[in-house]
Scaffold this motif. Structure first.
Motif, short mmCIF file in Angstrom:
data_model
loop_
_atom_site.label_atom_id
_atom_site.label_comp_id
_atom_site.label_asym_id
_atom_site.label_seq_id
_atom_site.Cartn_x
_atom_site.Cartn_y
_atom_site.Cartn_z
N PRO A 146 0.83 -1.21 0.00
CA PRO A 146 0.00 0.00 0.00
C PRO A 146 0.86 1.25 0.00
O PRO A 146 1.92 1.31 0.64
CB PRO A 146 -0.80 -0.13 1.30
CG PRO A 146 0.09 -0.94 2.20
CD PRO A 146 0.85 -1.88 1.31
N GLY A 147 0.44 2.27 -0.73
CA GLY A 147 1.20 3.51 -0.78
C GLY A 147 0.32 4.68 -1.17
O GLY A 147 -0.87 4.53 -1.46
N SER A 148 0.91 5.85 -1.14
CA SER A 148 0.22 7.08 -1.56
C SER A 148 1.17 7.87 -2.45
O SER A 148 2.38 7.88 -2.24
CB SER A 148 -0.17 7.94 -0.34
OG SER A 148 -1.06 7.25 0.50
N VAL A 149 0.60 8.53 -3.45
CA VAL A 149 1.40 9.35 -4.36
C VAL A 149 0.73 10.70 -4.53
O VAL A 149 -0.50 10.83 -4.45
CB VAL A 149 1.57 8.67 -5.74
CG1 VAL A 149 2.37 7.38 -5.61
CG2 VAL A 149 0.23 8.39 -6.39
N GLY A 150 1.53 11.71 -4.76
CA GLY A 150 1.02 13.04 -5.03
C GLY A 150 0.80 13.25 -6.51
O GLY A 150 1.41 12.59 -7.35
N GLY A 151 -0.11 14.17 -6.84
CA GLY A 151 -0.37 14.45 -8.24
C GLY A 151 -1.27 15.65 -8.41
O GLY A 151 -1.56 16.37 -7.45
N ILE A 152 -1.71 15.87 -9.63
CA ILE A 152 -2.59 16.97 -9.98
C ILE A 152 -3.97 16.43 -10.30
O ILE A 152 -4.12 15.50 -11.09
CB ILE A 152 -2.05 17.76 -11.19
CG1 ILE A 152 -0.64 18.29 -10.91
CG2 ILE A 152 -3.00 18.89 -11.55
CD1 ILE A 152 -0.59 19.32 -9.81
N ASP A 153 -4.97 16.99 -9.65
CA ASP A 153 -6.35 16.61 -9.96
C ASP A 153 -6.66 17.11 -11.37
O ASP A 153 -6.65 18.33 -11.63
CB ASP A 153 -7.30 17.25 -8.94
CG ASP A 153 -8.72 16.75 -9.08
OD1 ASP A 153 -9.19 16.65 -10.23
OD2 ASP A 153 -9.35 16.47 -8.06
N PRO A 154 -6.93 16.20 -12.33
CA PRO A 154 -7.14 16.62 -13.72
C PRO A 154 -8.44 17.40 -13.93
O PRO A 154 -8.61 18.05 -14.96
CB PRO A 154 -7.17 15.30 -14.49
CG PRO A 154 -7.59 14.29 -13.49
CD PRO A 154 -7.01 14.74 -12.18
N VAL A 155 -9.36 17.36 -12.98
CA VAL A 155 -10.62 18.08 -13.10
C VAL A 155 -10.49 19.49 -12.53
O VAL A 155 -10.86 20.48 -13.17
CB VAL A 155 -11.77 17.32 -12.41
CG1 VAL A 155 -13.06 18.13 -12.47
CG2 VAL A 155 -11.96 15.95 -13.06
N THR A 156 -9.96 19.58 -11.29
CA THR A 156 -9.87 20.88 -10.62
C THR A 156 -8.53 21.57 -10.83
O THR A 156 -8.42 22.78 -10.61
CB THR A 156 -10.12 20.72 -9.12
OG1 THR A 156 -9.04 19.93 -8.54
CG2 THR A 156 -11.44 20.01 -8.85
N GLY A 157 -7.49 20.80 -11.22
CA GLY A 157 -6.16 21.36 -11.37
C GLY A 157 -5.44 21.60 -10.05
O GLY A 157 -4.35 22.16 -10.03
#
Length: 358
Positions: A146-157
């Motif tokens: 199990p893990g978590s990653v950061g990113g950009i929400d493609p809907v809200t930016g």
């Protein structure tokens, strides 16, 4: 000799939405929907047969030797923390990105283990001393990570993070465990008292033999560690019980202690010098009085009496080097400044209890 057949069906519906304008409808509101970041439905059945074989030999009533083999199975599933709109890769290799790729993104496969154990159990001094010694080897495949990653929400930016559970290739565990009890004395200081100890501990050498990651895929097993698996761990407990009357009620007073130790523990499959916990020792103690008729119990309990600070979990959204140090210059993987959060175990606590049994 035995075995177990498992049919494990997992079904998931993951719906993540963002609203403005008050509570959602189940809570009496009429908000405005501005984004749907996950809308996933999936189902899959995992099946497996796990055999077990064990052979034991007892030359007499005091000794038992055994050897065993067993196979274990942990069903796969879908990570409910996933975000379907973040899928932008052709995970199934068919040349496009569609719902099949979203399915593969949420899915993680079953984990399997082959375990071998050789042990020796003894009882001596009319049962006042017991000892259980075992050596073991376990070979895991498709280890669930199990893990978590950061990113950009493609809907809200907006900056966000989401969960991803993956399967590592192979891992191996070698180890030794020893536990036992001993009644060391009766009538040590006064008639009717008793002093006993119990212990348990082990050493384990655990590591990944294969861990495929990245694009293009490469084996990074030499840069990965097993989570929450200290090499050395152990505990010893003592119990001294003596007769003690409170008022007109006869009873026994027990003085109980426990000292436990864990060596260095890694919070995640990658080293992190700011989250990983070095070796530490905890000390607990209790005073417990029980009435002879079993109706009343008074207790005074202390946990972590040395007030040791120790980390038990955390989140890291800063780029790290293979040795666990932070990349220089500091490089966030979530937000403008990154996140590095640590959670600690309970500090010193002292509680009193009173129980009445009817």
């Amino acid at each position: 000799v035995g075995g177990r057949y498992t049919s494990d069906k997992r079904t998931a519906h993951v719906l993540r939405r963002t609203f403005i304008g008050g509570n959602t409808e189940p809570f009496g509101g009429m908000p405005t929907l501005i984004a749907t970041t996950s809308d996933f439905d999936g189902s899959k059945t995992f099946t497996d047969f796990n055999p077990r074989v064990s052979v034991s030999w007892s030359p007499n009533n005091a000794h038992n030797f055994y050897v065993s083999y067993s196979q274990g199975f942990k069903g796969g599933s879908f990570d409910p923390r996933g975000q379907s709109t973040s899928v932008n890769a052709d995970l199934d290799g068919d040349g496009d990105v569609d719902q099949d790729d979203v399915f593969q993104f949420f899915l993680f496969e079953p984990e399997e283990v082959d375990s071998y154990e050789l042990g020796w159990k003894t009882r001596s001094a009319d049962g006042r001393i017991t000892s259980n010694l075992a050596v073991f080897f376990a070979e895991y495949s498709n280890v669930q990570i199990p893990g978590s990653v950061g990113g950009i929400d493609p809907v809200t930016g907006a900056q966000t993070f989401f969960g991803v559970t993956t399967n590592a290739g192979k891992a191996e565990f070698y180890g030794l465990e020893w536990e036992g009890t001993a009644q060391l004395g009766e009538g040590v200081f006064t008639d009717g008292d008793d002093f006993s100890i119990a212990w348990g501990g082990g050493v384990i050498d655990a590591g990944y033999e294969q861990f495929i990651a990245g694009s293009p895929p490469v084996d990074v097993s030499d840069q990965r560690v097993i989570q929450n698996t200290p090499k050395w761990s152990g505990a010893i407990a003592t119990n001294y019980t003596m007769p003690l009357a409170l008022g007109e009620s006869g009873g026994d007073l027990s003085v109980i202690t426990q000292t436990s130790y864990k060596s260095r523990t890694n919070q995640f499959e990658t080293r992190n010098n700011f989250l990983d916990q070095g070796g530490y020792t905890l000390f607990d103690a209790s005073l417990v009085w029980n009435s002879d008729d079993g109706m009343y119990q008074l207790g005074l309990h202390g946990k972590n009496l040395t007030d040791k600070e120790y980390r038990v979990a955390g989140y890291n959204f800063m780029a790290t080097n293979p040795d666990g140090s932070l990349v220089t210059p500091l490089t966030p993987t979530l937000g403008a400044e990154g996140v590095l959060t640590s959670f600690y175990g309970p500090p010193r606590t002292v509680t009193a209890t009173f129980e009445v049994k009817f």
